[in-house]
Scaffold this active site. Structure first.
Site, mmCIF file in Angstrom:
data_model
loop_
_atom_site.group_PDB
_atom_site.id
_atom_site.type_symbol
_atom_site.label_atom_id
_atom_site.label_comp_id
_atom_site.label_asym_id
_atom_site.label_seq_id
_atom_site.Cartn_x
_atom_site.Cartn_y
_atom_site.Cartn_z
ATOM 1 N N PRO A 78 0.817 -1.223 0.000
ATOM 2 C CA PRO A 78 0.000 0.000 0.000
ATOM 3 C C PRO A 78 0.852 1.274 0.000
ATOM 4 O O PRO A 78 0.368 2.353 -0.294
ATOM 5 C CB PRO A 78 -0.814 -0.117 1.302
ATOM 6 C CG PRO A 78 -0.801 -1.561 1.634
ATOM 7 C CD PRO A 78 0.523 -2.069 1.171
ATOM 8 N N GLU A 105 3.576 -8.548 8.459
ATOM 9 C CA GLU A 105 3.399 -7.090 8.472
ATOM 10 C C GLU A 105 4.287 -6.405 7.441
ATOM 11 O O GLU A 105 4.365 -5.186 7.395
ATOM 12 C CB GLU A 105 3.724 -6.554 9.881
ATOM 13 C CG GLU A 105 2.833 -7.119 10.975
ATOM 14 C CD GLU A 105 1.354 -6.961 10.658
ATOM 15 O OE1 GLU A 105 0.635 -7.984 10.702
ATOM 16 O OE2 GLU A 105 0.931 -5.843 10.330
ATOM 17 N N ARG A 143 -1.401 -8.590 -20.704
ATOM 18 C CA ARG A 143 -2.341 -8.202 -21.767
ATOM 19 C C ARG A 143 -1.681 -7.285 -22.795
ATOM 20 O O ARG A 143 -2.167 -7.129 -23.899
ATOM 21 C CB ARG A 143 -3.557 -7.504 -21.170
ATOM 22 C CG ARG A 143 -4.421 -8.398 -20.287
ATOM 23 C CD ARG A 143 -5.535 -7.609 -19.638
ATOM 24 N NE ARG A 143 -6.453 -7.076 -20.635
ATOM 25 C CZ ARG A 143 -7.408 -7.792 -21.228
ATOM 26 N NH1 ARG A 143 -7.552 -9.066 -20.928
ATOM 27 N NH2 ARG A 143 -8.222 -7.238 -22.109
ATOM 28 N N ASP A 158 -9.359 -1.543 -24.442
ATOM 29 C CA ASP A 158 -9.651 -1.604 -23.005
ATOM 30 C C ASP A 158 -9.754 -0.195 -22.439
ATOM 31 O O ASP A 158 -9.011 0.690 -22.850
ATOM 32 C CB ASP A 158 -8.507 -2.309 -22.273
ATOM 33 C CG ASP A 158 -8.765 -3.805 -22.157
ATOM 34 O OD1 ASP A 158 -9.839 -4.239 -22.597
ATOM 35 O OD2 ASP A 158 -7.890 -4.519 -21.648
#
Ligand SMILES: Nc1nonc1C(=O)NCC1CCCCC1
Length: 235
Positions: A78, A105, A143, A158
């Protein structure tokens, strides 16, 4: 976790046809104690454990031996840079990528400083491990690898490929609960259909994600189509 992902669908086909190679390096295979320990307590206390340094750095070293010293080491967390299609395109330029998947963690910051080239996030939420983010990144990059998608246009079309949200799509039946497919899509007029789809993409982006226009320079046609879309809402 990765086996079903690398044996099915787009990725599975790409691996089978040799357009992609996926290899795993498990830190547990780089331990030397009976319990194959890969976690350790955090300095400074606090809840949970961190991934041990040595099994991780040994696994990365082994991955570099296999993939080449020029391999890019990516850490998913994150705290990374938010992943966008533009970021996927830049990542797809590399021949070899090593994806470091954290657990517990996280990992010792010095491993990130010394071994990680780029830290990326797939979104502002916390997952239990880096494996799913790694598969998200692998799918998005794969992709863009030539020959991986059967009908390469579908990748180009896309959403986010032009920085816009995707237009609405329809298939049979023509009338569903009294709601009909937009006539233009039944017209067979491919230029009209292209314009309608582009206008819908522009309109949706404006309504749902107007901030995306900050990074876009609209063509004259796009601006004209967006103006007409906005005007149609005023009526
Ligand atoms: N969000 C995210 N984007 O990329 N990764 C994410 C994540 O939530 N990862 C969880 C991991 C992070 C390392 C420690 C263990 C948990």
């Amino acid at each position: 976790m990765f086996a079903p992902f690398t044996q099915q669908g787009v990725i599975g086909r790409a691996v089978k046809t040799g357009k992609l190679e996926v290899e795993h390096f498990n830190p547990r295979d780089f331990t030397h104690d009976r319990h194959r320990t890969v976690d350790d307590r955090p300095y400074g206390g606090g809840p949970g454990m961190l991934m041990m340094v040595k099994p991780l750095t040994d696994a990365i070293t082994a991955a570099k031996l296999a993939g080449g010293e020029k391999s890019k080491v990516i850490y998913l967390s994150p705290q990374g840079k938010p992943l966008t299609q533009a970021g996927v395109k830049s990542l797809a330029e590399h021949d070899n990528i090593i994806l470091l998947c954290g657990r517990y963690e996280g990992v010792d910051e010095r491993v990130i400083e010394s071994h990680v080239d780029e830290e990326w996030s797939i979104g502002d939420y916390v997952l239990s491990g880096g494996e799913l983010p790694a598969m998200v990144m692998m799918d998005a990059i794969a992709r863009l690898v030539p020959g991986v998608l059967g009908h390469s246009d579908s990748a180009i079309e896309d959403s986010f490929s032009h920085g816009l949200l995707d237009c609405p799509h329809y298939t049979r039946p023509e009338i569903l609960d009294g709601k009909a497919v937009p006539n233009v899509l039944l017209s067979g007029d491919h230029e009209k259909i292209r314009q309608w789809r582009l206008q819908q993409s522009l309109g949706r982006t404006w309504l749902r994600r107007p901030e995306l226009f900050n990074d876009l320079a609209l063509t004259e046609e796009q601006q004209r189509l967006l103006d007409a879309f906005q005007a149609s809402l005023q009526q």
